[in-house]
Design an enzyme around this catalytic site. Structure first.
Site, PDB file in Angstrom:
ATOM      1  N   LEU A 172       0.823  -1.209   0.000  1.00 44.60           N
ATOM      2  CA  LEU A 172       0.000   0.000   0.000  1.00 44.60           C
ATOM      3  C   LEU A 172       0.859   1.261   0.000  1.00 44.60           C
ATOM      4  CD1 LEU A 172      -2.917   1.097   0.348  1.00 44.60           C
ATOM      5  CD2 LEU A 172      -2.387   1.222   2.786  1.00 44.60           C
ATOM      6  N   ASP A 173       0.526   2.198  -0.866  1.00 48.20           N
ATOM      7  CA  ASP A 173       1.200   3.505  -0.924  1.00 48.20           C
ATOM      8  C   ASP A 173       2.688   3.391  -1.222  1.00 48.20           C
ATOM      9  OD1 ASP A 173      -1.208   4.576  -0.355  1.00 48.20           O
ATOM     10  OD2 ASP A 173      -0.758   5.117   1.709  1.00 48.20           O
ATOM     11  N   GLU A 174       3.122   2.253  -1.779  1.00 46.67           N
ATOM     12  CA  GLU A 174       4.548   2.064  -2.041  1.00 46.67           C
ATOM     13  C   GLU A 174       4.817   1.829  -3.518  1.00 46.67           C
ATOM     14  OE1 GLU A 174       7.430   1.921  -0.117  1.00 46.67           O
ATOM     15  OE2 GLU A 174       6.277   2.781   1.530  1.00 46.67           O
TER      16      GLU A 174
END
Lengths: 291, 291, 291, 291
Positions: free
Chosen positions: B235-237
């Site tokens: 997530l969010d990476e």
């Protein structure tokens, strides 16, 4: 050496910073005291994070001929006016007097030289009292400006910090870490007795540890930046004074990123030091109010 | 409803993206094939992260009347030219055909409406095929633009994702999470078969977890931003497509920060979606090349 | 003096800039010639303002061991390949050789010192061959860096320009006006034979004539900026290479505006000079293409 | 229709703006009056362009329960305190009451819709009372938000302006020209009786006359921007409220420039309208003070 082209010092001007618990009437009391003494307010900023008993901050810059002589009476009068219901701290700063600054550097010269140039150009209300470094590389450059340079190796950290304290003691009002690649110990920070400002690179998102520009490159970041902050015991976690960024792209090599990052670092550090020397920065918990 | 004021579609234009292991001669081979077929190159960007066998990326936009009919021969010719020593992938994209986009949203409408409005103005080479939400709030707004709206509650996450896949299957080329406040499962990401773009706020430094604007406020950050990225299992990476920032100060309330953050979010997401739809973004490991 | 910390020079690298009338096949021909000679393309940018016979621009950076020896054959081969239907100009630039730069300055030192310092750090692929000034003020600073300084008073403008031409003749590849407060005559610009880059402040909107910062202050502008451009006969009207801005407010005094303007000026000029020295700038009519 | 997600209105809050000739004691007098009435100051900004008799500006935001009922006494008290030596004007603004805004538009919808969205989202302390246009194109969009739309053709300019005045009279506190492509006459500006805010594109340097984006493209500008200002008799020359810019390059087509310019225009206009509605803008001669 050429004379400064302009001067950041302001004769017969002083600033008064008041902060504490908010309650009605503070501004009226403070400005009334100043008015009674003939001071003319040239700038006044006020901030409250919650008018119902939150934190209150006020910075007033005033013009008062013969300020130095009148200061004791002014302080006494303000103290009297703020006794009783108010729970406030305050400080006066004479804006006609330069701050005395020590700059700590290692090998990189971009932040150091930028500060020296600005000071020499009369853009900083400051004197650069000394440069301290754990490397001898920058000695010639610094001394060429007529500024004392002290090489203090840090292999023996305790001895180095003791030497730092001897050099600084009573001589400076501010320490600036201009890409000084050493961590200051908690005992040193307690003993130094003056604020310490640091600069470090910043990214969206953050990259922790060594080689941040390489990691940023690998992640393909589009923005890199720098943060100037007061140094506290938690490294890189102190109150932020100023930040700025620059756009980058996949065309920028890691070397380009480092160069552009250096450009942002020196601009951000210069602004933070200027604002601190102008007494525009108020620390509050983990943040700053920059008026 | 007014007709679009301009169109982002480009008749008789196509893009060719080539990437793989760098070696001498790739650009010559590719451009020669295009020239033989009468294609005129209107834009060509090339990037190599290491000319000695590093990764190579090239995006070429060309004008070729009757491209649709000529495409099979062009592809065949390119395939023949790139056999042998080259270790490359390529894709053609017809820039006269709109991408089909599904937007996922929750309750916040700023990113969603911005994309719809840009599409309607003819600024996005895209059709918005549907809007999917875990809340019914935005149904009327979306349907007012003539766009299908599907309310899919997510209390039963597996059932919701199955429904998502049924809706999307064969219908879209891209999924955009426009402040969709649900985490997509790894099986969903594997099954969906099209890229997924997400937008999230970003700070210097980063603040992890809930209430980031409150935490940023407490730390006194001077810059807030947003990051648009491809969604991966972490997530969010995922690979960053675009980022931008805005300056803030102690005068901004947490509500102000959220408003200014929303302004940055919709700008950054709109640019990322535009560039993806123009086939300007090449993914490579954890980064993107944006031509 | 410390050795440069990095070097902007690129051994065995060269750039090839081609521009002229657009037509299909140019990129294929050029890249094929390079490939035949064993050159590996490390960067290629191409721009066309109209694929139907508009203007075409291409910059290619390539790696070719022993470039100096191979250059004549490469040039001959390219000339042969581009005869016939093509209407093109081209130039090769050896990126392992520094540009020779003369800097003209008056009294302000911010742009001058910034360029010198970047050159010394190894960030500019350039040698600063001399500094020329109509004032003696900066002599000591410049000579402290080991750079020749020539004081050429301009009371007799014709004599001064004759002296300038004697100093520059055969010695430099570029002249940079780093806040040089004198207008160059048309005959001088014709005779000098190398590009001349200038920096000047810019505002939204523009303020013509003397004391622009005072006028900007009176109008209450919120943005100030700087523009770096090639000098042509029309003062401040030459092709723009780079621009940037900074936000200001009513709190900034005219002195603050001048300081912040100076910060932007030196950044913008440094970028323009870097890009010119990297041969990334192509002039075309009244504009530039910056690759 | 969904309820606003947040509200920019501030119950029991008001602002007091004082401006006039600077002299010692103004802040003390004003804040003392407020303190006597039990008002708690939550924000105070002050600016003086010359403490020796220059222009003085102060904006104070205060919290005072039951402000509406207490206002007459407060005003009376302030008037009494500021008689005598002071040469000042002042105004109170009730921050719990929305400004009534008329938006004038032509065919372009980007600025108009942005303001409507922000208002609907509760981000503007304003009511959009009506939209007036010289074209019928946007009627359906506007009425879909429940906002009255009046189509007033401008072939007969005098008749159109008379109709404008009839519509506006007594109904609005502010007129916003959201890309309204008509020049307002001086008699109209005198008669309308409320401030008028305009937005227009801006460049470094400026391009006068028609087709500015084409001209900017020809000149190769690297920065485009927008300026929001109060309308005065001199078109596009009124006091500037806000400006912002975006970077562009030779890769941007004239259409791209127009799109990116539109993005800046709507952001800049939205900020200017917000700040005006928050009573943060003080006009002074040809400039503004934005607190």
């Amino acid at each position: 050496m050429r004379p400064p082209q302009q001067s950041a010092l302001r004769p017969d001007h002083a600033s008064l910073v008041v902060h504490g618990r908010d309650q009605p009437g503070i501004v009226a009391v403070v400005t009334s005291v100043l008015a009674r003494h003939g001071a003319n307010i040239v700038a006044l900023d006020q901030h409250s994070d919650d008018p119902e008993g939150g934190a209150f901050f006020q910075r007033t810059v005033f013009h008062l001929p013969d300020y130095t002589a009148l200061r004791p009476a002014l302080e006494q009068d303000l103290a009297a006016a703020l006794t009783g219901g108010f729970n406030l701290q305050w400080r006066f700063t004479d804006l006609s007097v330069p701050r005395r600054v020590a700059i700590f550097a290692s090998r990189a010269d971009h932040c150091l030289l930028d500060l020296i140039w600005r000071q020499r150009r009369g853009q900083l209300p400051a004197t650069i009292s000394m440069v301290v470094s754990n490397h001898p590389d920058l000695a010639q450059d610094v001394r060429g400006f007529g500024i004392p340079f002290f090489h203090v190796p840090t292999e023996d950290k305790a001895a180095a910090e003791a030497e730092h304290l001897r050099l600084l003691d009573g001589n400076v009002d501010l320490v600036v870490l201009a890409r000084y690649m050493q961590i200051l110990s908690s005992p040193f920070l307690e003993a130094v007795g003056v604020p310490v400002i640091n600069i470090h690179h910043s990214f969206l998102p953050a990259f922790v540890g060594a080689e941040p520009y390489r990691k940023a490159k690998e992640r393909g970041v589009k923005i890199i930046g720098a943060t100037a902050h007061y140094v506290t015991e938690n490294l890189d976690e102190g109150p932020i004074i100023e930040q700025d960024v620059v756009r980058v792209s996949h065309r920028d090599t890691a070397q380009d990123l480092a160069r552009r990052g250096a450009d942002v670092e020196r601009q951000v550090l210069a602004r933070a030091v200027l604002w601190h020397c102008q007494d525009r920065v108020v620390r509050h918990d983990r943040q700053t109010i920059v008026f």
